[in-house]
Design a protein around this motif. Structure first.
Motif, mmCIF file in Angstrom:
data_model
loop_
_atom_site.group_PDB
_atom_site.id
_atom_site.type_symbol
_atom_site.label_atom_id
_atom_site.label_comp_id
_atom_site.label_asym_id
_atom_site.label_seq_id
_atom_site.Cartn_x
_atom_site.Cartn_y
_atom_site.Cartn_z
ATOM 1 N N GLY A 75 2.334 -2.539 -0.610
ATOM 2 C CA GLY A 75 1.476 -2.820 0.668
ATOM 3 C C GLY A 75 1.572 -4.184 1.129
ATOM 4 N N ALA A 76 1.217 -4.517 2.362
ATOM 5 C CA ALA A 76 1.445 -5.783 3.113
ATOM 6 C C ALA A 76 0.305 -6.683 2.826
ATOM 7 N N GLY A 77 -0.327 -6.484 1.766
ATOM 8 C CA GLY A 77 -1.482 -7.500 1.701
ATOM 9 C C GLY A 77 -2.525 -6.395 0.732
ATOM 10 N N THR A 86 -2.264 -12.928 0.509
ATOM 11 C CA THR A 86 -2.407 -12.912 2.120
ATOM 12 C C THR A 86 -1.757 -11.786 2.757
ATOM 13 N N SER A 87 -2.218 -11.391 3.880
ATOM 14 C CA SER A 87 -1.701 -10.186 4.434
ATOM 15 C C SER A 87 -0.536 -10.566 5.312
ATOM 16 N N LEU A 88 0.437 -9.703 5.344
ATOM 17 C CA LEU A 88 1.459 -10.238 6.246
ATOM 18 C C LEU A 88 1.233 -9.178 7.597
ATOM 19 N N ARG A 89 1.101 -9.706 8.806
ATOM 20 C CA ARG A 89 0.644 -8.770 10.024
ATOM 21 C C ARG A 89 1.286 -9.163 11.022
ATOM 22 N N ARG A 90 1.364 -8.211 12.111
ATOM 23 C CA ARG A 90 1.956 -8.641 13.403
ATOM 24 C C ARG A 90 1.080 -8.940 14.422
ATOM 25 N N ALA A 169 8.141 -22.101 2.393
ATOM 26 C CA ALA A 169 7.541 -21.268 1.484
ATOM 27 C C ALA A 169 6.490 -20.480 2.032
ATOM 28 N N ILE A 170 5.941 -19.409 1.364
ATOM 29 C CA ILE A 170 4.834 -18.630 2.338
ATOM 30 C C ILE A 170 3.649 -19.012 1.306
ATOM 31 N N HIS A 171 2.498 -19.084 2.008
ATOM 32 C CA HIS A 171 1.265 -19.004 1.447
ATOM 33 C C HIS A 171 0.808 -17.632 1.102
ATOM 34 N N ILE A 172 1.139 -17.328 -0.103
ATOM 35 C CA ILE A 172 1.207 -15.900 -0.547
ATOM 36 C C ILE A 172 -0.203 -15.511 -1.205
ATOM 37 N N SER A 173 -1.273 -16.729 -1.707
ATOM 38 C CA SER A 173 -2.499 -15.902 -2.070
ATOM 39 C C SER A 173 -3.330 -17.243 -1.930
#
Length: 233
Positions: A75-77, A86-90, A169-173
């Motif tokens: 899933g994307a989140g 975090t959720s990856l969204r368009r 870096a990605i803010h992942i959580s």
């Protein structure tokens, strides 16, 4: 054309059964609290190969393979270590990482340079200020030159500082109590994770397992899942 070094991408990582295991844990936790099934899906929808390619093209990087296969297979989140991923969204045609459905302020990956480890951060700030024509008069490691950034960049100073600190870096959580998790995408520690308090000048600390080995996205996520499964049993 997306320019990435495919030699840095690992072989395909399988997440077989992980989505189902997480859903089972969440359902067991609901039952233990005397609640019925949740009305909301446990995970954000998975992303298609075309959508993942769109994300990578937008930011000009290849995502770490363990994460990109998670997006495609799990899933994307959704649930994750501490609180949630975090959720990856368009959003309005652009991709970004969203926390608590706040789509007004998504995290946008800056791939312009490698992630800067804590011990190198002060030197990086001096270099940025000098490049802008400003020479710091004192070494300000306690506050990370934030006041100097405000002098140089004006009202945008805080934003410039925070974006540069998370570069590569990605803010992942978001882990509660102002703690955040970060997945490194650019630099020598690509694929590793860091833990960070949101104070002014906190260190980024590597996530490690019981043996002191640094976690990658997969080992970090599976360790959390196994702990939750043991707790529900």
């Amino acid at each position: 054309m997306l320019a990435v070094d495919r030699r840095a991408v690992n072989t395909h990582v399988q997440w077989s059964g992980v989505r189902e295991r997480v859903i089972a844990v969440k359902e067991a936790e609901h039952r233990a609290r005397g609640r019925g099934p949740s009305r909301y899906p446990t995970f954000e929808p998975v992303l298609t190969p075309a959508e993942i390619a769109e994300v990578e093209a937008q930011f000009g990087v290849a995502l770490p393979d363990e994460y990109r296969t998670f997006l495609a297979e799990v899933g994307a989140g959704g649930p994750g270590p501490a609180l949630e991923l975090t959720s990856l969204r368009r959003i309005d045609g652009k991709w970004g990482w969203v926390w608590e459905d706040d789509e007004d302020y998504p995290w946008l990956l800056d791939p312009s340079g490698p992630f800067v480890e804590t011990e190198d951060w002060a030197d990086q700030q001096i270099a940025t200020l000098r490049a802008a024509g400003y020479e710091p008069t004192t070494r300000d490691e306690d506050d990370d030159y934030l006041d100097d950034y405000r002098k140089v960049f004006g009202d945008a100073g805080d934003g410039v500082w925070h974006l540069e600190r998370g570069r590569g870096a990605i803010h992942i959580s978001d882990n509660g109590c102002r703690m955040t998790g970060w997945l490194i995408v650019v630099g020598p520690h690509r694929g590793e994770l860091r833990d960070r308090d949101c104070a002014v000048n906190p260190p980024f600390e590597p996530y490690v397992d019981a043996n002191g080995n640094r976690h990658t996205f997969r080992s970090w996520y599976l360790e959390w899942l196994e702990q939750r499964e043991r707790a529900t049993r």
